[in-house]
Structures are given as C-alpha cells and as structure tokens.
Design a protein around this motif. Structure first.
Motif, short mmCIF file in Angstrom:
data_model
loop_
_atom_site.label_atom_id
_atom_site.label_comp_id
_atom_site.label_asym_id
_atom_site.label_seq_id
_atom_site.Cartn_x
_atom_site.Cartn_y
_atom_site.Cartn_z
N SER A 124 -37.37 10.88 -56.10
CA SER A 124 -38.73 11.31 -55.74
C SER A 124 -39.13 10.80 -54.35
O SER A 124 -39.90 11.46 -53.64
CB SER A 124 -39.74 10.82 -56.78
N GLY A 125 -38.59 9.66 -53.97
CA GLY A 125 -38.99 9.08 -52.69
C GLY A 125 -38.00 9.26 -51.57
O GLY A 125 -38.17 8.67 -50.50
N MET A 126 -36.97 10.10 -51.77
CA MET A 126 -35.92 10.17 -50.76
C MET A 126 -36.42 10.77 -49.44
O MET A 126 -36.01 10.33 -48.36
CB MET A 126 -34.70 10.93 -51.28
N PHE A 127 -37.33 11.75 -49.50
CA PHE A 127 -37.87 12.31 -48.27
C PHE A 127 -38.97 11.42 -47.69
O PHE A 127 -39.09 11.27 -46.48
CB PHE A 127 -38.40 13.73 -48.52
N VAL A 128 -39.76 10.84 -48.56
CA VAL A 128 -40.83 9.95 -48.11
C VAL A 128 -40.24 8.70 -47.45
O VAL A 128 -40.78 8.19 -46.47
CB VAL A 128 -41.72 9.55 -49.30
N GLY A 129 -39.12 8.24 -47.97
CA GLY A 129 -38.51 7.02 -47.45
C GLY A 129 -38.16 7.10 -45.98
O GLY A 129 -38.46 6.17 -45.21
N PHE A 130 -37.56 8.22 -45.56
CA PHE A 130 -37.17 8.28 -44.15
C PHE A 130 -38.38 8.44 -43.25
O PHE A 130 -38.39 7.97 -42.11
CB PHE A 130 -36.15 9.41 -43.93
N ILE A 131 -39.47 9.06 -43.76
CA ILE A 131 -40.68 9.21 -42.96
C ILE A 131 -41.34 7.85 -42.75
O ILE A 131 -41.74 7.49 -41.64
CB ILE A 131 -41.65 10.19 -43.65
N GLY B 167 -46.96 12.94 -41.12
CA GLY B 167 -46.34 12.46 -42.36
C GLY B 167 -46.42 13.49 -43.47
O GLY B 167 -45.44 13.74 -44.18
N ILE B 168 -47.59 14.11 -43.63
CA ILE B 168 -47.75 15.12 -44.68
C ILE B 168 -46.89 16.34 -44.40
O ILE B 168 -46.20 16.86 -45.29
CB ILE B 168 -49.24 15.53 -44.80
N LEU B 169 -46.90 16.82 -43.16
CA LEU B 169 -46.14 18.03 -42.80
C LEU B 169 -44.64 17.82 -42.97
O LEU B 169 -43.92 18.73 -43.37
CB LEU B 169 -46.46 18.44 -41.36
N LEU B 170 -44.18 16.63 -42.65
CA LEU B 170 -42.75 16.34 -42.80
C LEU B 170 -42.34 16.17 -44.26
O LEU B 170 -41.24 16.56 -44.66
CB LEU B 170 -42.38 15.08 -42.02
N SER B 171 -43.22 15.59 -45.06
CA SER B 171 -42.83 15.23 -46.43
C SER B 171 -43.10 16.32 -47.46
O SER B 171 -42.40 16.40 -48.47
CB SER B 171 -43.57 13.96 -46.86
N THR C 80 -44.68 27.27 -48.07
CA THR C 80 -45.13 25.94 -47.64
C THR C 80 -44.24 25.37 -46.55
O THR C 80 -44.73 24.79 -45.57
CB THR C 80 -45.15 24.97 -48.85
N SER C 81 -42.93 25.53 -46.69
CA SER C 81 -41.99 25.02 -45.69
C SER C 81 -42.20 25.71 -44.35
O SER C 81 -42.17 25.06 -43.29
CB SER C 81 -40.55 25.23 -46.16
N SER C 82 -42.43 27.04 -44.37
CA SER C 82 -42.67 27.78 -43.13
C SER C 82 -43.95 27.31 -42.46
O SER C 82 -43.99 27.09 -41.24
CB SER C 82 -42.76 29.28 -43.42
#
Length: 480
Positions: free
Chosen positions: A253-260, A293-297, A450-452
């Motif tokens: 769950s935190g793998m994308f949040v972690g790098f940010i 942070g929000i846009l990246l995660s 959402t990704s776009s």
C-alpha cells in the motif's frame, strides 16, 4: 530522487518476493521482527544528529561558508562514530533479552548481535548521506540509494538461498555495510575545506545539533517503536505469519508513497529551511509540495487498490491473499500521510524541536493504544484502520500548528485536489466492494482518466519546455 526511490523500492520487493517463496508468511514475519528491532536501535543510535545537520549544512552552503561546512562535517563524522559504537555495544549486551521479547526465544541472540554491527555501519552511512543532502548533492544520494538497493538485493538473495532463515540478520548487516562503503567513496570526492576542529568544539557542536536532533530521534523512535510494538502485539495474538501478512499489506500500500516521501525529505526539507524568515515563501512551498505529492501518488494508490489481489500474488504468494483487505484500509492512511507530511516539516524548518517532539510522541502513542484495542475488535484489519485514523487526525493537527507558526492556509488549488482525490479513492473502494460484472471496466477507466489528469497537471507545473511536456505534446498534438 524519485526515480532512485522507485528502483530501491523495486529491488526491495524482489528481496521480499524471494523470501516469501522460500520462507512463507512466517519467514517474512521474522524479517519484520528483525527489521523492527533494527529500526528502534537505529533511531536511538543516530540521536537525530544526521537529520538535524542537514539544516545547518544547507544554510552554510547557501552563503558559501565553506569553513563552517568543514566544521560541521568533522563534527558529524565524530558524532556518528561515537554514538554508533555505544549503541552497538549496548545492543550486544541486550541481545538475548531482545531475542526473548521479540521472538519468545533466546536462540536469536547471535542474530541480534549481528544487527548491532549493522547499526554501527548504518550510523556512519547515514552521516555521509546527511552531508551529501546538506550540500544539495541529490544525484549522489540517488546513486547511493540505487547502488545499495541493487547490490544489497543480490547479496541478500544469495545469503537466503545458501543459509536460509538464519541469513536474515547477516543480510541486513551486509546492506548497511554497502551503504556505508559507497557513500564514503562519494563523500571523499567532495572538495571540503580542511578545518581543524578540537574534540571539545565537536562536543559543543554535537550538543547543539542534538537539540533538534533529539526531537528528530524521538520522531523516528516513535515511528519505529510503533512498528516494533505492532509486531509484538500481532505475534502474541496471531503469530509471526500474521506479522508477515500485515507487513506485506503495509509494504504494497505504501510502495508509491514511500518514494515520494523519501524524495520529499531529501530535497524539500533543505529548500524549506532556506526560506525560514519568509512565511509567505514557506507557505507557498508547502502548498506546492502537497499538490505534487498528491499528483504523483494518486495513480499509484488507485492502481494498488484495483490490482491488490494480483500484486499480492506477484510480489508475495497465494499464502498472503488475506493482505488484500488490509491494503484497502492502509491506502486511506497513505493518502492522509501524503497531505500531513509537507506541513509537518514546517516545525523542523523553524527549529521548533519541543513542539515537533510533542506531536510525534502524542500521535504515535495514540496509534499504539488504538492498535491494541482494534486488534481485539477487528482482528488484523484493526492495525490498518488505526493507521488511517491517526494520519487523518495528524492532518488537522499539523494544519493548526503551521497556521499558528507561519499563518499557513491551503490555497484553493490544493484543497480542490485533496477533495477530488479523496472522492475518487472512496468511489474506487465502493466499486470494489460491489464486485459487479462491469466493475473491472469501470475501474480501468477511472484509473486511466485519473492517471492522465495527474500527468497533465504535473507537466503544467514543470513548464512547457520540460521534457515531459514536450513528450505529451508530441503524443497528443496539442499545446498544454
């Protein structure tokens, strides 16, 4: 730094995948136990001095005071060596007791001694990384991260295959040694001014660094303490296999949040520190970092929600499928963390050590209490639910504190983005729970849209001449 953190995360998942296949949920739970011990010990060993030195190094570097940079570098090295040695010896003396408390047996006392050696290596390595961060050598920090992750993964897999579960502690020590070795090579390439610093002066300077560092240490200790106590509570109630399942859900769950957050702490904190005294500039930095942070995660969080069953199979095994339900709750906590994190740095940048300390201790203590009771009422899901609740509360607390310190307020853009993102996450959770025939198509369309949206919004903030913006113009043949 974001790319380096992604690669580091990827290599970490490879290690975990191999451990999951070789050892199962019980073995992954054991890795979680050793990592929790290491986290607590490392937090104490640093005294927060590496993190607090980043601020002073950034200020000295900004005004080209190379003599001060040299003095801080010498003090930082000495402090890390001394505190690392003391922590290593204490941990070795307590090894059998820690083994008994953590694993309900003293047979892992030798492994804890190896962890103590890893703490010493890690302490020196963190000192080197702090020096690179303070001097804005972001690319060098990224190189250390990628090299350590890549070689560390190879070494860990070889040790796991050769020795089995008893290779867990040696593997952690090898990774810490690799980080120290490579960071030391890069530090020696820096053109630092040669400055004589007496041990008396170093002691005074270290004491000054430790004032803020003590609060940072307690922050790290609170976070790692929660992890350690969570391991103890789960293992006593449900066994080490359940620790492995909980750790799998938390990691995915935190793998994308972690790098940010890793990139944020590396680059954002020094930038924010440079703006101290200019409240308007500081508040602008916080708003900007929240949006980024929000846009990246957000795409990563939604992708994790939608493909959770597949991700568990890919990165772990079928034995870890109970983690899927936990992931859904952890995602809500991760989104709240992305919002709370940038505001929390205001206290650090303004050197409000006591306030930062109170905040961290208060909220992490509350988290332990919630976990303790929720485990009885909601089983393993209680841990994830407690995580979501605590970071939601932390958003409001950090906002009130920042508003008092700098007059902070969220701008219209970040507020709209928060509400829109939360609405999309809740919508995806609702659709997943419906489990209707057409759900997969609808979820895919939401993820794609959402990704776009996030990609275009990021490109706008980067400017029309950035490579990403040019790439999107070539694809869609339109001006952003």
């Amino acid at each position: 730094m974001g790319g380096a953190a992604i690669l580091s995360m990827f290599f970490g998942l490879l290690k975990t995948k191999y451990a999951a296949l070789l050892f199962g949920a019980y073995g992954v739970g054991m890795i979680g136990g050793f990592a929790a011990v290491m986290g607590v010990a490392s937090a104490i060993a640093t005294l927060g001095i590496p993190a607090s030195s980043v601020r002073k190094l950034a200020k000295a570097h900004l005004i080209d005071d190379y003599t001060e940079v040299g003095r801080i570098a010498v003090t930082l090295k000495r402090a890390c060596v001394v505190s690392g040695l003391i922590s290593m010896l204490i941990l070795m003396l307590m090894s059998n007791n820690l083994s008994q408390v953590t694993f309900q047996t003293d047979k892992y006392g030798i492994d804890i001694c190896i962890i103590a050696l890893a703490i010493f290596f890690m302490n020196l390595g963190l000192g080197n990384i702090a020096l690179l961060q303070g001097l804005r050598k972001v690319a060098d920090v990224a190189r250390v991260t990628v090299f350590t992750a890549f070689i560390g993964t190879l070494v860990t897999i070889i040790l796991y295959h050769s020795i089995g579960e008893r290779a867990i502690a040696p593997a952690l020590a090898c990774v810490a040694l690799l980080q120290l070795g490579f960071s030391e090579l890069l530090v020696r390439k820096l053109s630092l001014e040669k400055v004589y610093v007496s041990w008396v002066h170093s002691s005074v300077e270290a004491a000054s660094l430790s004032r803020l560092g003590f609060s940072i240490m307690f922050s790290a200790l609170s976070a790692s303490g929660v992890s350690y106590i969570t391991v103890l509570l789960i293992s006593r109630e449900y066994g080490l296999a359940s620790v492995g399942i909980n750790n799998a859900a938390f990691a995915l769950s935190g793998m994308f949040v972690g790098f940010i957050l890793n990139a944020m702490s590396t680059d954002y904190y020094p930038r924010l520190s440079e703006q101290v005294g200019n409240n308007r500039a500081m508040n602008s930095q916080v708003n900007e970092q929240t949006e980024i942070g929000i846009l990246l995660s957000l795409p990563g969080l939604l992708g994790t929600l939608i493909f959770a069953p597949q991700l568990v199979d890919i990165f772990y095994s079928e034995q870890f499928q109970p983690a899927v339900e936990l992931i859904q709750l952890f995602i809500l906590g991760c989104f709240s963390r992305i919002i709370a994190w940038p505001i929390g740095f205001v206290m650090l940048a303004l050197d409000r050590a006591k306030l930062f300390l109170v905040t961290e201790v208060l909220f992490f203590s509350l988290q332990i209490v919630i976990i303790y009771y929720f485990l009885h009422f909601f089983n393993l899901s209680g841990v994830a639910l407690a995580y979501a609740i605590i970071f939601l509360l932390l958003i409001f607390w950090n906002f009130l504190v920042a508003r008092r310190l700098t007059g902070f307020s969220w701008e219209v853009g970040p507020l709209k983005l928060m509400l829109l993102s939360l609405s999309v996450i809740l919508l995806v959770l609702f659709i997943i729970k419906l489990d209707a025939y057409s759900s997969d198509i609808l979820l895919f369309l939401i993820l794609l849209g959402t990704s776009s949206f996030c990609l275009f919004e990021i490109s706008k903030r980067l400017g029309s001449e950035h490579a990403l913006s040019k790439f999107l113009r070539r694809i869609f043949c339109q001006r952003l």
